[in-house]
Design a protein around this motif. Sequence first.
Motif, short mmCIF file in Angstrom:
data_model
loop_
_atom_site.label_atom_id
_atom_site.label_comp_id
_atom_site.label_asym_id
_atom_site.label_seq_id
_atom_site.Cartn_x
_atom_site.Cartn_y
_atom_site.Cartn_z
N ASP A 192 0.80 -1.23 0.00
CA ASP A 192 0.00 0.00 0.00
C ASP A 192 0.84 1.29 0.00
N ARG A 199 -8.10 1.90 -0.98
CA ARG A 199 -7.93 2.95 -1.98
C ARG A 199 -8.90 2.76 -3.14
N SER A 256 -8.75 6.27 -7.96
CA SER A 256 -7.96 7.49 -8.16
C SER A 256 -6.50 7.28 -7.81
N ALA A 257 -6.18 6.21 -7.08
CA ALA A 257 -4.76 5.92 -6.80
C ALA A 257 -4.00 5.69 -8.11
N ALA A 284 2.30 4.10 -9.23
CA ALA A 284 1.39 4.58 -10.28
C ALA A 284 2.07 5.69 -11.08
N GLY A 285 2.77 6.57 -10.40
CA GLY A 285 3.47 7.66 -11.10
C GLY A 285 4.56 7.11 -12.01
N ASP A 342 1.12 4.91 -4.66
CA ASP A 342 1.10 6.20 -5.37
C ASP A 342 2.37 6.40 -6.20
#
Length: 320
Positions: A91, A117, A120-121, A98-99, A95
């Motif tokens: 977890d 989540r 939108s994550a 994903a980037g 973010d």
Amino acid sequence: MQGEADVRPDDERPLSGLAFAVAGAGRVGASLARWAVAGGARLARVAVHRRRDRAEELVGDCAGAGNGAEIVPFDALASGDLDLLLVAVADPALDAVAGRLAERPQAAVVLHTAGARGASALAPVAANGSAAGTLHPLKAFPHVLADPAEARGVTFAVDGDEAACRLAERLARTWGGVPQRVPEAQRDLYHLAATLAAGGVVTMLTAAERVAGTAGLDPHVLGGYLELARGAVAGAGEALADQGSFASAITGPAARGDGDTVMRQLAALEAVSPALADLAAGVARQALAAIATAGRASDSHRQLLARLEARERASAGRPG
Ligand SMILES: NC(=O)c1ccc[n+]([C@@H]2O[C@H](COP(=O)([O-])OP(=O)(O)OC[C@H]3O[C@@H](n4cnc5c(N)ncnc54)[C@H](OP(=O)(O)O)[C@@H]3O)[C@@H](O)[C@H]2O)c1
């Protein structure tokens, strides 16, 4: 293209034609990837962070079904040629991952497996044109669960872009699971309830263990408490099937409205562990609240609630 070793008919391969990659070959990623391959999907790529051995084991297990998957570092993973990218990373890393994934073309659908989540994550990959969504198995994975039968009856929380939801629902149904749309706004409490139902139940067993320990009981009694818990959970399942709620399966003195027994036991526990006594009193209050919500509260339940509230007021005034 299917492998020569895979000669099962198409009706046993409902995911035939689906090509996918998995980012994170941990407990969940490696399990879901195996289940997808068992359904006829083709594992094309596995992204690794540190544990290449886990990815090698996954690729080895999937070999022979047209799955000569490639192992690549996260920062080299591109899946723009595939139908699905399954993101199953720890977890706290989601973010950042994903980037980093958004720096290259990714699959038509990207799904993550984090319960707390929403879709939108995956906003960075969605911004690049992938349909983003979630596929959260409401199941504990203490280790890789290779057998697809493990998915039978499991709820999968689905959310996100429509195309992502549709593929997530198809996967869940293929595995014999139950897809359930859980929108982003409900995710925190959905996941908290899951934590209560899994870790919370086990935490209550550890509380029972501590109470038994303070009483000096033989440790063998713990097996008895475990058996008792199994029966109680089975009863909760029957109550859910019959009445659509767990509430009628609550047992014990609070559920019976036996206030004298509840207060005497709390006083005994308070003498050795005020913190455990507060926990037990809170559990008794929750039992009463559930019984009241089910419309089954009697005068004796209400009197017990008043005694517990009085105890709580007295506890609030005691030195910490
Ligand atoms: N375990 C469960 O019971 C369960 C149930 C439902 C959903 N989930 C969710 O599923 C997801 C994966 O959980 P898991 O239990 O499979 O965890 P896990 O077994 O610990 O695996 C985590 C994966 O994330 C990778 N990872 C960790 N940090 C990373 C980073 N900074 N960059 C890239 N990859 C990184 C790890 O790679 P390395 O091994 O190479 O370090 C590993 O492949 C989480 O969102 C979790 O909430 C877990």
